[in-house]
Design an enzyme around this catalytic site. Structure first.
Site, PDB file in Angstrom:
ATOM      1  CB  SER A 154      54.038  46.721  47.598  1.00  0.00           C
ATOM      2  OG  SER A 154      54.411  46.348  48.907  1.00  0.00           O
ATOM      3  CE1 TYR A 190      58.164  43.378  45.563  1.00  0.00           C
ATOM      4  CE2 TYR A 190      57.975  44.296  47.777  1.00  0.00           C
ATOM      5  CZ  TYR A 190      57.388  43.730  46.668  1.00  0.00           C
ATOM      6  OH  TYR A 190      56.030  43.516  46.635  1.00  0.00           O
TER       7      TYR A 190
HETATM    8  N1  LIG Z   1      51.974  38.834  49.028  1.00  0.00           N
HETATM    9  C1  LIG Z   1      52.119  40.016  49.581  1.00  0.00           C
HETATM   10  O1  LIG Z   1      52.127  40.162  50.811  1.00  0.00           O
HETATM   11  C2  LIG Z   1      52.248  41.250  48.704  1.00  0.00           C
HETATM   12  C3  LIG Z   1      52.233  42.499  49.335  1.00  0.00           C
HETATM   13  C4  LIG Z   1      52.338  43.638  48.551  1.00  0.00           C
HETATM   14  C5  LIG Z   1      52.424  43.540  47.167  1.00  0.00           C
HETATM   15  N2  LIG Z   1      52.454  42.312  46.579  1.00  0.00           N
HETATM   16  C6  LIG Z   1      52.541  42.265  45.118  1.00  0.00           C
HETATM   17  O2  LIG Z   1      51.507  41.442  44.626  1.00  0.00           O
HETATM   18  C7  LIG Z   1      51.893  40.844  43.392  1.00  0.00           C
HETATM   19  C8  LIG Z   1      51.679  39.335  43.483  1.00  0.00           C
HETATM   20  O3  LIG Z   1      52.487  38.848  44.539  1.00  0.00           O
HETATM   21  P1  LIG Z   1      52.307  37.402  45.173  1.00  0.00           P
HETATM   22  O4  LIG Z   1      52.616  37.551  46.622  1.00  0.00           O
HETATM   23  O5  LIG Z   1      51.041  36.798  44.748  1.00  0.00           O
HETATM   24  O6  LIG Z   1      53.560  36.674  44.479  1.00  0.00           O
HETATM   25  P2  LIG Z   1      53.690  35.224  43.823  1.00  0.00           P
HETATM   26  O7  LIG Z   1      52.872  34.244  44.570  1.00  0.00           O
HETATM   27  O8  LIG Z   1      55.163  34.985  43.700  1.00  0.00           O
HETATM   28  O9  LIG Z   1      53.065  35.422  42.380  1.00  0.00           O
HETATM   29  C9  LIG Z   1      53.741  36.177  41.403  1.00  0.00           C
HETATM   30  C10 LIG Z   1      53.101  35.935  40.068  1.00  0.00           C
HETATM   31  O10 LIG Z   1      53.804  36.694  39.063  1.00  0.00           O
HETATM   32  C11 LIG Z   1      54.159  35.816  38.001  1.00  0.00           C
HETATM   33  N3  LIG Z   1      55.390  36.252  37.369  1.00  0.00           N
HETATM   34  C12 LIG Z   1      56.600  36.457  37.951  1.00  0.00           C
HETATM   35  N4  LIG Z   1      57.507  36.791  37.029  1.00  0.00           N
HETATM   36  C13 LIG Z   1      56.864  36.803  35.825  1.00  0.00           C
HETATM   37  C14 LIG Z   1      57.277  37.060  34.497  1.00  0.00           C
HETATM   38  N5  LIG Z   1      58.541  37.383  34.195  1.00  0.00           N
HETATM   39  N6  LIG Z   1      56.362  36.978  33.496  1.00  0.00           N
HETATM   40  C15 LIG Z   1      55.078  36.638  33.780  1.00  0.00           C
HETATM   41  N7  LIG Z   1      54.615  36.381  35.018  1.00  0.00           N
HETATM   42  C16 LIG Z   1      55.514  36.456  36.033  1.00  0.00           C
HETATM   43  C17 LIG Z   1      54.320  34.450  38.670  1.00  0.00           C
HETATM   44  O11 LIG Z   1      54.106  33.394  37.756  1.00  0.00           O
HETATM   45  P3  LIG Z   1      55.248  32.521  37.059  1.00  0.00           P
HETATM   46  O12 LIG Z   1      56.306  32.267  38.078  1.00  0.00           O
HETATM   47  O13 LIG Z   1      54.488  31.315  36.620  1.00  0.00           O
HETATM   48  O14 LIG Z   1      55.714  33.348  35.928  1.00  0.00           O
HETATM   49  C18 LIG Z   1      53.148  34.472  39.661  1.00  0.00           C
HETATM   50  O15 LIG Z   1      51.961  34.113  39.002  1.00  0.00           O
HETATM   51  C19 LIG Z   1      53.361  41.246  43.179  1.00  0.00           C
HETATM   52  O16 LIG Z   1      53.403  42.342  42.291  1.00  0.00           O
HETATM   53  C20 LIG Z   1      53.822  41.655  44.569  1.00  0.00           C
HETATM   54  O17 LIG Z   1      54.881  42.593  44.512  1.00  0.00           O
HETATM   55  C21 LIG Z   1      52.366  41.161  47.314  1.00  0.00           C
END
Ligand SMILES: NC(=O)c1ccc[n+]([C@@H]2O[C@H](COP(=O)([O-])OP(=O)(O)OC[C@H]3O[C@@H](n4cnc5c(N)ncnc54)[C@H](OP(=O)(O)O)[C@@H]3O)[C@@H](O)[C@H]2O)c1
Length: 233
Positions: free
Chosen positions: A136, A149
């Site tokens: 991130s 985080y």
């Molecule tokens: N969105 C942003 O603006 C942003 C910016 C920078 C970085 N990121 C990074 O991008 C990645 C995805 O983020 P997102 O925004 O798409 O979040 P999200 O919509 O909350 O998706 C997170 C995913 O991770 C899975 N997950 C969480 N805990 C888990 C576990 N213990 N075992 C297996 N799977 C697990 C969740 O599925 P389940 O709940 O079904 O397990 C879900 O599929 C993350 O690493 C986040 O830090 C996001």
């Protein structure tokens, strides 16, 4: 290409899996929510793609190894692993409960480590592979109000960039991805429809590009940000 995407039940991971499958990759998808994975699998299959799913909790070393191995077997090998799964709890240090801190450490750091260890030996044996770690912007730039985080994402950056040094001579690429604001449920804020943000599928397209670089080079860092700014409150 055979690719495993962690955290593909929603958000960025779902976008990545959909784009990769649409471009002809066979994908293995993984998360805890089996129902959401199944609907993704059906959607990809209906569009003529190949998708295998495994519902597991990456915080468990045993489950992670078993889930990744099962997907690798179903796919007949793994060319790339996209370590995307993550838990986002944006609170300052005193507001963040120790259980919440531990959950982020176990998911964002430990889970990513377990998944990586599950696929690396096969890649080393083959002399090729690609590991893409979703960090991130908070993985290199301080985030007041989200120190826990940010700590986990700094760890992802440190692990990912050091791993590249460890495995590059085995022919394995490692890319650290630094997304800015991406439109996913975990990053939705009240009064903001997210329309100005990067779409999960756009992250997927960027990842498809970096998986397709020539064998002799690696895009080791990728930062992707929206052009637009958040709406003024
Ligand atoms: N969105 C942003 O603006 C942003 C910016 C920078 C970085 N990121 C990074 O991008 C990645 C995805 O983020 P997102 O925004 O798409 O979040 P999200 O919509 O909350 O998706 C997170 C995913 O991770 C899975 N997950 C969480 N805990 C888990 C576990 N213990 N075992 C297996 N799977 C697990 C969740 O599925 P389940 O709940 O079904 O397990 C879900 O599929 C993350 O690493 C986040 O830090 C996001």
């Amino acid at each position: 290409m055979k690719v495993i995407v962690t955290g593909a039940s929603g958000g960025i991971g779902r976008g990545i899996a959909t784009v990769l499958a649409g471009s002809g990759c066979a994908v293995g998808v993984l998360a805890r929510s089996g129902d959401k994975l199944e609907s993704l699998r059906e959607e990809i299959s209906a569009a003529g793609g190949t998708c295998h799913a495994s519902a597991i909790d990456l915080r468990s070393e045993k489950e992670a190894a078993a889930g990744l191995n099962a997907l690798a077997e179903a796919l007949g090998g793994v060319d790339a692993l996209i370590n995307n799964a993550g838990l986002v709890i944006l609170k300052s240090a005193l507001d963040l409960e120790p259980d919440e801190w531990r959950a982020m450490v176990e998911t964002n750091i430990n889970g990513l480590f377990y998944a990586t260890r599950a696929v690396l030996p096969g890649m080393i044996d083959r002399g090729s592979g690609h590991i893409v770690n979703i960090s991130s912007i908070s993985g290199y730039f301080p985030l007041g109000g989200g120190s826990g985080y940010a700590a986990t994402k700094y760890a992802v950056t440190g692990f990912s960039e050091s791993l590249f040094q460890e495995v590059r001579e085995h022919g394995i690429k490692v890319t650290t991805v630094f997304p800015g604001s991406v439109d996913s449920d975990s990053h939705r804020h009240q009064g903001d429809d997210g329309s100005w943000k990067v779409k999960p599928e756009e992250v997927g397209k960027a990842i498809l590009d970096l998986l397709n670089t020539d064998a002799g080079n690696c895009i080791s860092r990728l930062e992707i940000r929206p052009l637009s700014r958040p709406p003024k409150p």
